[in-house]
Design an enzyme around this catalytic site. Structure first.
Site, PDB file in Angstrom:
ATOM      1  N   TRP A   7       0.669  -1.366   0.507  1.00  0.00           N
ATOM      2  CA  TRP A   7       0.208   0.209   0.297  1.00  0.00           C
ATOM      3  C   TRP A   7       1.106   1.232   0.183  1.00  0.00           C
ATOM      4  O   TRP A   7       1.822   1.273   0.162  1.00  0.00           O
ATOM      5  CB  TRP A   7      -0.899   0.012   1.035  1.00  0.00           C
ATOM      6  CG  TRP A   7      -1.398   1.380   1.596  1.00  0.00           C
ATOM      7  CD1 TRP A   7      -1.039   2.389   2.141  1.00  0.00           C
ATOM      8  CD2 TRP A   7      -3.248   1.796   0.718  1.00  0.00           C
ATOM      9  NE1 TRP A   7      -1.808   3.599   1.936  1.00  0.00           N
ATOM     10  CE2 TRP A   7      -3.278   2.860   1.346  1.00  0.00           C
ATOM     11  CE3 TRP A   7      -3.578   0.919  -1.032  1.00  0.00           C
ATOM     12  CZ2 TRP A   7      -4.598   4.121   0.795  1.00  0.00           C
ATOM     13  CZ3 TRP A   7      -5.033   1.450  -0.122  1.00  0.00           C
ATOM     14  CH2 TRP A   7      -5.060   2.794   0.242  1.00  0.00           C
ATOM     15  N   MET A   8       0.797   2.444  -0.784  1.00  0.00           N
ATOM     16  CA  MET A   8       1.068   3.668  -0.833  1.00  0.00           C
ATOM     17  C   MET A   8      -0.334   4.670  -1.021  1.00  0.00           C
ATOM     18  O   MET A   8      -1.345   4.271  -1.272  1.00  0.00           O
ATOM     19  CB  MET A   8       1.760   3.440  -2.344  1.00  0.00           C
ATOM     20  CG  MET A   8       2.176   5.053  -2.224  1.00  0.00           C
ATOM     21  SD  MET A   8       3.277   6.155  -3.806  1.00  0.00           S
ATOM     22  CE  MET A   8       1.744   6.076  -4.969  1.00  0.00           C
ATOM     23  N   ASN A   9      -0.127   6.176  -0.046  1.00  0.00           N
ATOM     24  CA  ASN A   9      -1.033   7.096  -0.145  1.00  0.00           C
ATOM     25  C   ASN A   9       0.125   7.929  -0.435  1.00  0.00           C
ATOM     26  O   ASN A   9       0.675   7.803  -1.081  1.00  0.00           O
ATOM     27  CB  ASN A   9      -2.109   7.241   0.717  1.00  0.00           C
ATOM     28  CG  ASN A   9      -1.653   7.204   2.085  1.00  0.00           C
ATOM     29  OD1 ASN A   9      -1.409   6.463   2.795  1.00  0.00           O
ATOM     30  ND2 ASN A   9      -2.047   7.858   3.288  1.00  0.00           N
ATOM     31  N   ASP A  10      -0.213   9.434   0.859  1.00  0.00           N
ATOM     32  CA  ASP A  10       0.454  10.504   0.265  1.00  0.00           C
ATOM     33  C   ASP A  10       1.971  10.286  -0.470  1.00  0.00           C
ATOM     34  O   ASP A  10       2.795   9.866   0.477  1.00  0.00           O
ATOM     35  CB  ASP A  10       0.475  11.225   1.364  1.00  0.00           C
ATOM     36  CG  ASP A  10      -1.188  11.363   1.455  1.00  0.00           C
ATOM     37  OD1 ASP A  10      -1.630  10.944   1.056  1.00  0.00           O
ATOM     38  OD2 ASP A  10      -0.750  12.327   3.095  1.00  0.00           O
TER      39      ASP A  10
ATOM     40  N   GLN B 293       3.428   7.609   2.224  1.00  0.00           N
ATOM     41  CA  GLN B 293       2.943   7.133   3.069  1.00  0.00           C
ATOM     42  C   GLN B 293       2.353   5.609   2.862  1.00  0.00           C
ATOM     43  O   GLN B 293       2.382   4.995   1.910  1.00  0.00           O
ATOM     44  CB  GLN B 293       1.409   7.179   3.308  1.00  0.00           C
ATOM     45  CG  GLN B 293       1.329   8.735   3.975  1.00  0.00           C
ATOM     46  CD  GLN B 293       1.879   8.416   5.826  1.00  0.00           C
ATOM     47  OE1 GLN B 293       1.091   8.592   6.158  1.00  0.00           O
ATOM     48  NE2 GLN B 293       2.774   8.572   5.677  1.00  0.00           N
TER      49      GLN B 293
ATOM     50  N   TRP C   9      -4.431   0.168   3.321  1.00  0.00           N
ATOM     51  CA  TRP C   9      -3.850   1.233   4.513  1.00  0.00           C
ATOM     52  C   TRP C   9      -3.758   0.892   5.400  1.00  0.00           C
ATOM     53  O   TRP C   9      -4.703  -0.164   5.735  1.00  0.00           O
ATOM     54  CB  TRP C   9      -4.664   2.300   4.501  1.00  0.00           C
ATOM     55  CG  TRP C   9      -3.903   3.438   5.026  1.00  0.00           C
ATOM     56  CD1 TRP C   9      -3.367   3.998   4.839  1.00  0.00           C
ATOM     57  CD2 TRP C   9      -4.447   3.417   6.756  1.00  0.00           C
ATOM     58  NE1 TRP C   9      -3.132   5.700   5.712  1.00  0.00           N
ATOM     59  CE2 TRP C   9      -3.182   5.096   7.201  1.00  0.00           C
ATOM     60  CE3 TRP C   9      -4.669   3.421   8.130  1.00  0.00           C
ATOM     61  CZ2 TRP C   9      -3.685   5.402   8.390  1.00  0.00           C
ATOM     62  CZ3 TRP C   9      -4.723   3.554   8.986  1.00  0.00           C
ATOM     63  CH2 TRP C   9      -4.132   5.026   9.401  1.00  0.00           C
TER      64      TRP C   9
ATOM     65  N   PHE D 266       2.721   9.712   9.758  1.00  0.00           N
ATOM     66  CA  PHE D 266       1.944  10.262   8.922  1.00  0.00           C
ATOM     67  C   PHE D 266       2.854  10.890   8.022  1.00  0.00           C
ATOM     68  O   PHE D 266       3.996  11.408   8.011  1.00  0.00           O
ATOM     69  CB  PHE D 266       1.176  10.972  10.251  1.00  0.00           C
ATOM     70  CG  PHE D 266      -0.634   9.861  10.224  1.00  0.00           C
ATOM     71  CD1 PHE D 266      -0.458   8.158  10.442  1.00  0.00           C
ATOM     72  CD2 PHE D 266      -1.627  10.241  10.565  1.00  0.00           C
ATOM     73  CE1 PHE D 266      -1.528   7.518  10.174  1.00  0.00           C
ATOM     74  CE2 PHE D 266      -2.750   9.275  10.694  1.00  0.00           C
ATOM     75  CZ  PHE D 266      -2.776   7.940  10.285  1.00  0.00           C
TER      76      PHE D 266
ATOM     77  N   ARG E 152      -2.068  17.351  12.056  1.00  0.00           N
ATOM     78  CA  ARG E 152      -1.044  16.955  11.380  1.00  0.00           C
ATOM     79  C   ARG E 152      -0.892  17.594  10.101  1.00  0.00           C
ATOM     80  O   ARG E 152      -0.495  18.745   9.067  1.00  0.00           O
ATOM     81  CB  ARG E 152      -1.447  15.034  11.000  1.00  0.00           C
ATOM     82  CG  ARG E 152      -3.328  15.526   9.976  1.00  0.00           C
ATOM     83  CD  ARG E 152      -3.610  13.946   9.742  1.00  0.00           C
ATOM     84  NE  ARG E 152      -4.577  13.866   9.002  1.00  0.00           N
ATOM     85  CZ  ARG E 152      -5.916  14.473   9.386  1.00  0.00           C
ATOM     86  NH1 ARG E 152      -5.398  13.867  10.249  1.00  0.00           N
ATOM     87  NH2 ARG E 152      -7.000  13.720   8.580  1.00  0.00           N
TER      88      ARG E 152
ATOM     89  N   GLU F 214      -6.066  18.707   5.092  1.00  0.00           N
ATOM     90  CA  GLU F 214      -5.128  18.022   4.573  1.00  0.00           C
ATOM     91  C   GLU F 214      -3.875  18.311   4.321  1.00  0.00           C
ATOM     92  O   GLU F 214      -3.872  18.967   2.739  1.00  0.00           O
ATOM     93  CB  GLU F 214      -5.237  16.110   4.584  1.00  0.00           C
ATOM     94  CG  GLU F 214      -6.274  15.615   5.653  1.00  0.00           C
ATOM     95  CD  GLU F 214      -7.119  14.412   4.956  1.00  0.00           C
ATOM     96  OE1 GLU F 214      -7.021  13.561   5.854  1.00  0.00           O
ATOM     97  OE2 GLU F 214      -6.901  13.810   3.723  1.00  0.00           O
TER      98      GLU F 214
ATOM     99  N   TRP G  33      -9.464   8.727  -1.674  1.00  0.00           N
ATOM    100  CA  TRP G  33     -10.270   7.875  -0.395  1.00  0.00           C
ATOM    101  C   TRP G  33     -11.360   7.738  -0.702  1.00  0.00           C
ATOM    102  O   TRP G  33     -11.889   6.403   0.046  1.00  0.00           O
ATOM    103  CB  TRP G  33      -9.743   8.742   0.571  1.00  0.00           C
ATOM    104  CG  TRP G  33      -8.588   8.964   1.779  1.00  0.00           C
ATOM    105  CD1 TRP G  33      -8.089  10.658   1.631  1.00  0.00           C
ATOM    106  CD2 TRP G  33      -7.725   7.883   1.509  1.00  0.00           C
ATOM    107  NE1 TRP G  33      -6.628   9.319   2.085  1.00  0.00           N
ATOM    108  CE2 TRP G  33      -6.464   8.575   2.241  1.00  0.00           C
ATOM    109  CE3 TRP G  33      -7.957   6.389   1.873  1.00  0.00           C
ATOM    110  CZ2 TRP G  33      -5.438   8.079   2.382  1.00  0.00           C
ATOM    111  CZ3 TRP G  33      -6.539   5.651   2.248  1.00  0.00           C
ATOM    112  CH2 TRP G  33      -5.801   6.464   2.993  1.00  0.00           C
TER     113      TRP G  33
END
Ligand code: FRU
Length: 528
Positions: free
Chosen positions: A55-58, A74, A82, A114, A188, A240, A327
């Site tokens: 998994w990858m996000n930002d 991330q 996630w 994060f 955050r 965010e 998301w």
């Protein structure tokens, strides 16, 4: 290795692998690797960055240092969904070809790692290195799932870490956290930068429905300067991943400040998206020129994008990269082995039109080097109406760059556009309606969409076209990035056709349209 060992001990101690910290942490067994070749799975992007597995996000910690562009992100190295966040790491010499490196930051007793940013501390204000050998310093959010579960509000705090070996290994600061939560649940995504005028660090971070701006002499002690955003801009969801940077207005000596703020949900076309503000910043406060909502990308699949720090002055570019997902469905898109990719890195610039400033985004110039020397086709001066298939020679549509230059006249044309189609008649449609003055991207019948009822749909973006309309498309296996009129409008969209799209069609409804010029380039893949 030691970091990984520590991480496992910590997991054992706190039993976190089985705890759930948010509705995204919907655990499933880790996918088996498929039997396909390296980066050859069905929906694997061929010229975008994606992690080898999981998994990858930002994108996080974007920093240029000694010839290398660092891309941290991330990452959850144990699942394609996630989970406890780490910082994955890759480097590139040209923003296009990436080399995977070991995980840079592991969760620890203060929490998951994060999103955040990284800088070169050139004068060693932090004391972590020396002036001769300045440290790379990262600041990130510690998200503590145990505190979150206990009902506390202070489970997100900011920590720092530094590297003295080109980002290869990292030491977390013993005095973490450096920026403590004042009692706000969403606290955050710190993005820091050097403010040379006052010789101090500045930091912008997301705090629920606004951003806070802090300053510091040394990255360890932070003072709140101001807040921005209450009642301004889009507020359909939590704020965010902000960013704040100066940007020159093309063809002038004027410099404006740009603030990026991602919001989720509440984007213009469902779910996650990134808005921006243009204004002035004096080291304390950001004052926007106006309060109109502007989006950096109108597509559904560009989120949490931020920009690289420390790009040399001789280069002078402001380079942006986003997470190519949303998301609403990111955790269920039909990929195996890995999940998610980044957008193509884009150069941002500013233009002034009728007294208003806008961002223009274009693929970075290095991207051109991926054009195949042999797979190329073009069309000149063709007038057409209805749907017409276009001959693309050897260019393989699913790994291509397509450039169109249309001439729009007042002859009654209602809409024009482009269709990508496969033998199953699945079609991905990009259109421009001269009546509604908007672009639309329709992926309702473009293939696999049953994994989420939020996925299929039509995205729209208002746009007033002039007498000519230029469309620039990057098509990569499971994504299409559209840049209109040299980057005045951008729409990034994922698509999962059951079979590859092999046919390119153009359409014009209502009357004839003239295609002045079109160019099709096959693109090299970036993976071995
Ligand atoms: C944005 C985000 C950030 C957070 C990270 C967690 O996509 O929700 O606000 O730091 O993802 O993975």
């Amino acid at each position: 290795m030691i970091q990984r060992l520590k991480y496992f001990l910590w997991i054992l101690a706190f039993g976190l692998l089985t705890s759930s910290c948010s509705n995204r942490n919907n655990k499933k067994p880790v996918s088996e690797r498929t039997k396909t070749g390296y980066y050859q799975e069905q929906y694997r992007p061929q010229f975008h960055f994606s992690p080898e597995a999981h998994w990858m996000n930002d994108p996080n910690g974007l920093v240029y240092s000694d010839g290398e562009y660092h891309l941290f992100y991330q990452y959850y190295p144990d699942s394609t969904i996630w989970g406890p966040m780490h910082w994955g790491h890759a480097v590139s010499l040209d923003l296009i070809h990436w080399k995977h490196l070991p995980v840079a930051l592991y969760p620890d007793s203060l929490g998951y790692i994060f999103s955040g940013s990284a800088v070169i501390d050139a004068t060693n204000t932090s004391g972590f290195g020396t002036v001769e050998k300045p440290p790379i310093v990262a600041i990130f959010t510690y998200h503590n799932p145990i505190l979150e579960k206990s009902g506390s509000n202070v489970f997100q705090n900011q920590g720092i870490a530094y590297s003295l070996d080109h980002g290869r290994t990292w030491t977390k600061y013993s005095g973490n956290p450096v920026l403590k939560n004042p009692g706000i649940r969403d606290f955050r995504d710190p993005k820091m930068f050097w403010y040379d005028k006052a010789k101090k660090w500045e930091l912008i971070m997301a705090v629920n429905d606004r951003v806070y701006i802090y300053s510091s002499p040394n990255i360890k002690e932070w003072t709140l300067e101001s807040e921005f955003g209450m009642g301004i801009g889009a507020h359909g969801g939590v704020w965010e991943c902000p960013d704040l940077f100066p940007l020159k207005v093309g063809g002038s000596d004027i410099t404006k400040w740009v603030m990026l703020v991602s919001i989720n949900p509440g984007g213009p076309n469902c779910g996650s998206a990134t808005q921006y503000f243009i204004g002035e910043f004096d080291g304390h406060k950001f004052i926007p020129d106006d309060t109109n909502v502007k989006w950096i990308d109108w597509g559904r699949d560009d989120y949490a994008g931020v920009t690289w720090s420390n790009i040399p002055g001789s280069d002078g570019r402001r380079i942006f990269i986003g997470w190519m997902s949303n998301w609403k469905y990111a955790t269920v898109v039909p990929t195996t082995v890995w999940r998610s990719a980044t957008t193509i890195p884009r150069e941002l610039s500013l233009i002034n039109e009728n007294g208003h400033y806008f961002i223009i985004s274009k693929p970075v110039r290095e991207f051109r080097d991926l054009r195949s020397k042999s797979d190329i086709a073009s069309i000149k001066q063709q007038s057409f109406t209805g749907e017409n298939e276009i001959f693309m020679g050897k260019v393989s549509l699913m790994q291509s760059e397509l450039l169109f230059d249309f001439k729009l006249s007042d002859n009654g044309v209602d809409s024009i556009g482009i269709i990508l189609e496969n033998s199953l008649k699945e079609r991905f449609i990009i259109g421009y309606s001269t009546i509604q003055k908007q672009f639309y991207i329709d992926r309702r019948a473009a293939g696999n969409s049953g994994f989420s009822k939020e996925f299929a749909g039509v995205s729209t973006a208002p746009y007033i076209a002039g007498a000519s309309l230029k469309l620039h498309l990057l098509v990569d296996v499971s994504s299409v990035e559209l840049f209109v009129d040299d980057g005045r409008l951008v729409m990034t969209t994922l698509v999962f056709p059951t079979e590859k799209f092999t046919r390119l069609k153009l359409f014009s409804r209502g009357a004839n349209v003239l295609l002045n010029n079109a160019e099709f380039h096959g693109l090299e893949k970036i993976w071995p």
